[in-house]
Design an enzyme around this catalytic site. Structure first.
Site, PDB file in Angstrom:
ATOM      1  N   SER A   1       0.836  -1.194   0.000  1.00 34.17           N
ATOM      2  CA  SER A   1       0.000   0.000   0.000  1.00 34.17           C
ATOM      3  C   SER A   1       0.881   1.258   0.000  1.00 34.17           C
ATOM      4  O   SER A   1       1.655   1.474  -0.930  1.00 34.17           O
ATOM      5  CB  SER A   1      -0.957  -0.036   1.196  1.00 34.17           C
ATOM      6  OG  SER A   1      -1.982   0.914   1.064  1.00 34.17           O
TER       7      SER A   1
ATOM      8  N   ASP B   1      -9.082  -4.851  -5.893  1.00 35.97           N
ATOM      9  CA  ASP B   1      -8.697  -3.923  -4.829  1.00 35.97           C
ATOM     10  C   ASP B   1      -9.740  -2.813  -4.724  1.00 35.97           C
ATOM     11  O   ASP B   1      -9.954  -2.058  -5.665  1.00 35.97           O
ATOM     12  CB  ASP B   1      -7.315  -3.327  -5.131  1.00 35.97           C
ATOM     13  CG  ASP B   1      -6.733  -2.578  -3.952  1.00 35.97           C
ATOM     14  OD1 ASP B   1      -7.495  -2.156  -3.062  1.00 35.97           O
ATOM     15  OD2 ASP B   1      -5.499  -2.410  -3.914  1.00 35.97           O
TER      16      ASP B   1
ATOM     17  N   HIS C   1      -7.543  -5.492  -1.320  1.00 38.85           N
ATOM     18  CA  HIS C   1      -6.317  -4.766  -0.987  1.00 38.85           C
ATOM     19  C   HIS C   1      -5.309  -5.662  -0.268  1.00 38.85           C
ATOM     20  O   HIS C   1      -4.109  -5.545  -0.467  1.00 38.85           O
ATOM     21  CB  HIS C   1      -6.659  -3.554  -0.125  1.00 38.85           C
ATOM     22  CG  HIS C   1      -5.528  -2.602   0.042  1.00 38.85           C
ATOM     23  ND1 HIS C   1      -4.865  -2.028  -1.014  1.00 38.85           N
ATOM     24  CD2 HIS C   1      -4.921  -2.110   1.161  1.00 38.85           C
ATOM     25  CE1 HIS C   1      -3.914  -1.225  -0.570  1.00 38.85           C
ATOM     26  NE2 HIS C   1      -3.921  -1.270   0.744  1.00 38.85           N
TER      27      HIS C   1
END
Length: 806
Positions: A668, A741, A775
């Site tokens: 991330s 995601d 994610h």
């Protein structure tokens, strides 16, 4: 401006050049990492543990290590900011299967199983207020069943003819002080799924009237009239009252899309927020219009409180104008409160007070009474016996204030308890210890004389986190420390077994012993074990873990955790993996604080980078990389580089790793920073970037703590974007991303465009896309494949000393 660097590792050799020129793109089967990694991941995880509200029992919940890709690979639809499994009419969120429940009496140690269905797939679990029952959901192909269990016998029964709808809102809760469940169910006889025509009837039109409407990059939104019909169909619930004792199920009101359902503390009323039209294609359901009402416990309308409009035009970091955050005053039987902005909900407007707190008594009509005002934005309230602690927060200044209030004396002036920077962990006073009253309403736990409450916190300090238990005298405002974890272990408070904190339940762990639960007797310091959970991966017990404290060149103190493999010997020089995730701070003092505790047990879960330890790598985990300042992104590259250089500098001094064979990685925001580290430094041979954002022009209304828009800070947005400087990524980079995601800002096109840029520029990269993954990565097949690629990448370009850069 971004640094200009010359890479230390240069490409040479015809074979390497030929390798770089061959594009590789194919659907591949899932790969396996080395077997020792597979064995660790497949080992049963420790059970999740919950204490009953009365402190009599522990509930152990056993789950598998990971779901399978088959569990994820089911049809779902995107609706209003989330995903729906249409077959079961539930929120799509596959998790590792929870398959067993067990009860243990804390005093006697007697254990027994809770009866669950065959091949159980358990979802939500919750205690009744008196601790004598639990409910749990069981997910089948037909939907989500509701089951109820008696703790004393372990016997369970299904609530017949009820399927729970957890698509939106809070689907299940106990009514205060009763064995009655308030449930959102799939409406009986609602009819078939809406018939959607494959032929459009016209274009989808959106129009702006000139009012600024900045929004985050939300995903899974409604896209047209067909989605609106599906949202109505799947999110609509029938509210039920399910009396367990009398075996009576009562429908309450008409079916609706419930954003919030909350019974009053005395159980006589229900506060309801219903989603109404018009819907939006720009924001998720939590910003849709709502009607806020009070119902009787049998479902009749008592009062209409507010109609909250569609929230498409809220300023950045602002709130909706008008009433918001309706809730019950938990110190009274049936008194309402809500918040109202005094600055038009806009943090950029100068105002002496941001919000005011209003209260409204039965019959919930007429003018509400102002209780208090906040100088900063209202940030929540916790209730006690005749008291409340209200928090207010100024996000731009990173400032938090906590006030002591007396709900029964509305004219009494609030008393300031704390005034601090929430990023200053050293001065964090902790959070109140919570309990439940006889009705099951959450309350702060008071001492037996009623004069004190208890606080628990991480106890951050220059030597690391040392969790504590404090006693706060409400009359004198003085705090006394009752207990704090020692220097050779990590332990924190789970619950208090009596109002005078003579016995507490703690969760204790060491570097070599996994977390277990104990009764700690504060009168004599003795411990009584409650659990004996074993090390889930004993083959890794010998790893070396050390907390490092050092400074970057401008004097900011930093910290990191160094791991060395279990077979490390003095004089060894293993390759190093640096795993990063920067943090934003407004002050240098907060940025300099030590985080973590070297005595914590190390878990190896999911696609963790810590698995590199099994392959002979050292790991520098979570080195402090503070980005300091209200507009810290203006100097992001310089601060990132300083932090990385300081971390590598201390390792050079220690001479325990090979700093000529280093890789960097992150997930991330850590992936974003990994790409930037390859651009702005020449320290690393290769990188791993997972589920990142690389082009900040695609998040134009802010990212992380950045409050300026792209049009207010174009140079900054462009300067920190790895995509803009892809021609300077000279080292091999592995890019991984879940194809589904849904995290705001990290949609898969971010990785796709970076890979296309690198490929077009002749860079060395591999782009791996994972079907059905969000994610984070969940399916067993995906997790193992991620670790295969991570190990393969760094083995190829770091451990085995391949030439890696151009």
């Amino acid at each position: 401006m971004p640094y200009q660097t010359v890479c230390r590792f240069c490409v040479s050799g015809l074979l390497t050049l030929i390798f770089l020129l061959i594009p590789i793109q194919a659907q591949q089967t899932y790969q396996l990492p080395p077997q020792e990694i597979v064995d660790i991941l497949d080992a049963p995880p420790l059970p999740v543990t919950r204490i009953s509200p009365d402190g009599v029992h522990m509930l152990f919940m056993y789950r598998e290590s990971m779901p399978t890709i088959e569990d994820l690979a089911i049809a779902y639809i995107n609706l209003a900011g989330f995903r729906v499994d249409p077959q079961r009419n539930i929120r799509y969120s596959p998790m590792a299967r929870l398959y067993a429940l067990q009860i243990k009496n804390i005093e006697t140690g007697v254990e027994h199983d809770i009866q669950v269905p065959e091949n159980a797939n358990i979802g939500a679990v919750d205690w009744s207020a008196d601790g004598t029952m639990i409910y749990f959901t069981h997910i089948t192909d037909e939907g989500m069943e509701l089951w109820v269990s008696e703790i004393a016998t372990g016997q369970s029964q299904r609530i017949p003819d009820v399927l729970i709808n957890n698509v939106y809102g809070r689907p299940l809760q106990w009514m205060p002080g009763e064995n009655i469940i308030l449930a959102q169910s799939v409406p009986e006889g609602r009819g078939p799924t809406p018939a959607l025509s494959p032929v459009p009837t016209g274009p989808i039109v959106q129009e702006s009237d000139g009012t600024p409407s900045p929004v985050r990059t939300y995903q899974n939104l409604l896209t047209g009239p067909d989605d609106e019909q599906l949202f109505d169909y799947y999110a609509t619930s029938q509210l039920l009252s399910i009396d367990i004792t009398e075996n009576i199920i009562t429908e309450l009101g008409e079916p609706a899309i419930f954003q919030n359902v909350s019974p009053s503390p005395d159980g006589k009323f229900i506060l309801v927020s219903r989603v109404v039209k018009p819907y939006s294609y720009l924001v998720p359901a939590f910003r849709f219009p709502t009607d806020v009402e009070v119902w009787s416990r049998t479902g009749e309308l008592v009062a209409h409180l507010a109609s909250i409009p569609l929230a498409e035009e809220i300023p950045l970091f602002g709130v909706v104008q008008g009433p918001r955050n309706h809730s019950w005053v938990n110190t009274d039987d049936a008194r309402l409160m809500y918040i109202e902005a005094l600055d038009e909900g806009n943090p950029r407007i100068e105002a002496d007070h941001r919000d005011r707190v209003m209260v409204l008594d039965y019959p919930f009509e007429g003018n509400a009474r102002e209780w208090t005002r906040t100088g900063y934005r209202y940030a929540g309230i916790v209730w006690g016996e005749g008291i409340a602690i209200l928090n207010e927060y100024d996000r731009p200044k990173s400032h938090l204030r906590s006030w002591l209030l007396q709900p029964s004396e509305p004219d009494a002036a609030p008393v300031l308890l704390y005034d601090r920077d929430p990023q200053d962990r050293y001065k964090d006073p902790g959070s109140p210890v919570m309990t439940f009253d006889s009705r099951g309403n959450p309350r702060m736990l008071h001492s037996s004389d009623g004069n004190s409450i208890y606080l628990t916190g991480q106890g951050a300090s220059p030597v690391g986190d040392r969790p504590f238990l404090d006693k706060l005298n409400l009359l004198t405002k003085e705090t006394r420390r009752l207990w704090q974890t020692g220097d050779d272990h990590y332990e924190f408070v789970v619950d208090l077994l009596d109002p005078d904190a003579e016995r507490i339940i703690t969760r204790r762990e060491t570097r070599t012993e996994p977390p277990n639960y104990y009764i700690r007797h504060l009168t004599d310091g003795s411990l009584t074990p409650l659990t004996e959970f074993n090390d889930p991966h004993p083959q890794l017990t010998g790893i070396h873990r050390e907390m490092l404290i050092y400074e970057r060149e401008d004097g900011i103190q930093l910290s990191a955790t160094l791991y060395l493999p279990s077979d490390y010997q003095e004089g060894d020089s293993p390759p190093l993996v640096v795993w990063v995730y920067p943090m934003d701070y407004t002050s240098p003092d907060a940025a300099s604080q030590v985080r973590g505790n070297p005595n914590r047990f190390t878990f190896f879960r999911g696609s963790s980078h810590l698995f590199f330890l099994t392959q002979g790598y050292a790991i520098l985990d979570g080195p402090s990389l503070p980005i300091i300042g209200e507009e810290g992104n203006d100097t992001y590259a310089e601060q990132l580089t300083m932090g990385i250089q300081a971390a590598i500098g201390i390792l050079d001094e220690m001479n325990v790793v090979d700093t000529e064979r280093m890789g960097i990685g992150g997930h991330s925001y850590g992936a974003f920073s990994t790409a930037n580290a390859l651009i702005h430094t020449d320290l690393f041979r290769a990188g791993i970037a997972r589920s990142g954002a690389y082009n900040r022009t695609l998040t134009p209304f802010g990212f992380q703590s950045e409050r300026r828009t792209f049009w207010e800070a174009q140079e900054t947005y462009m300067g920190v974007s790895p995509f803009t400087h892809a021609d300077k990524i000279n080292q091999p980079i592995l890019i991984l991303h879940g194809m589904d995601d849904s995290n705001s800002g990290t949609y898969p096109v971010q990785s796709e465009r970076l890979y296309h840029a690198l490929r077009g520029l002749g860079g060395v990269s591999r782009y791996v896309q994972y079907p059905y993954e969000d994610h984070g990565y969940r399916a067993r097949e995906t997790v193992l494949d991620v670790l295969y690629h991570m190990v393969d990448w760094f083995d190829r370009y770091i451990k085995n000393d391949r030439v890696t850069s151009n």
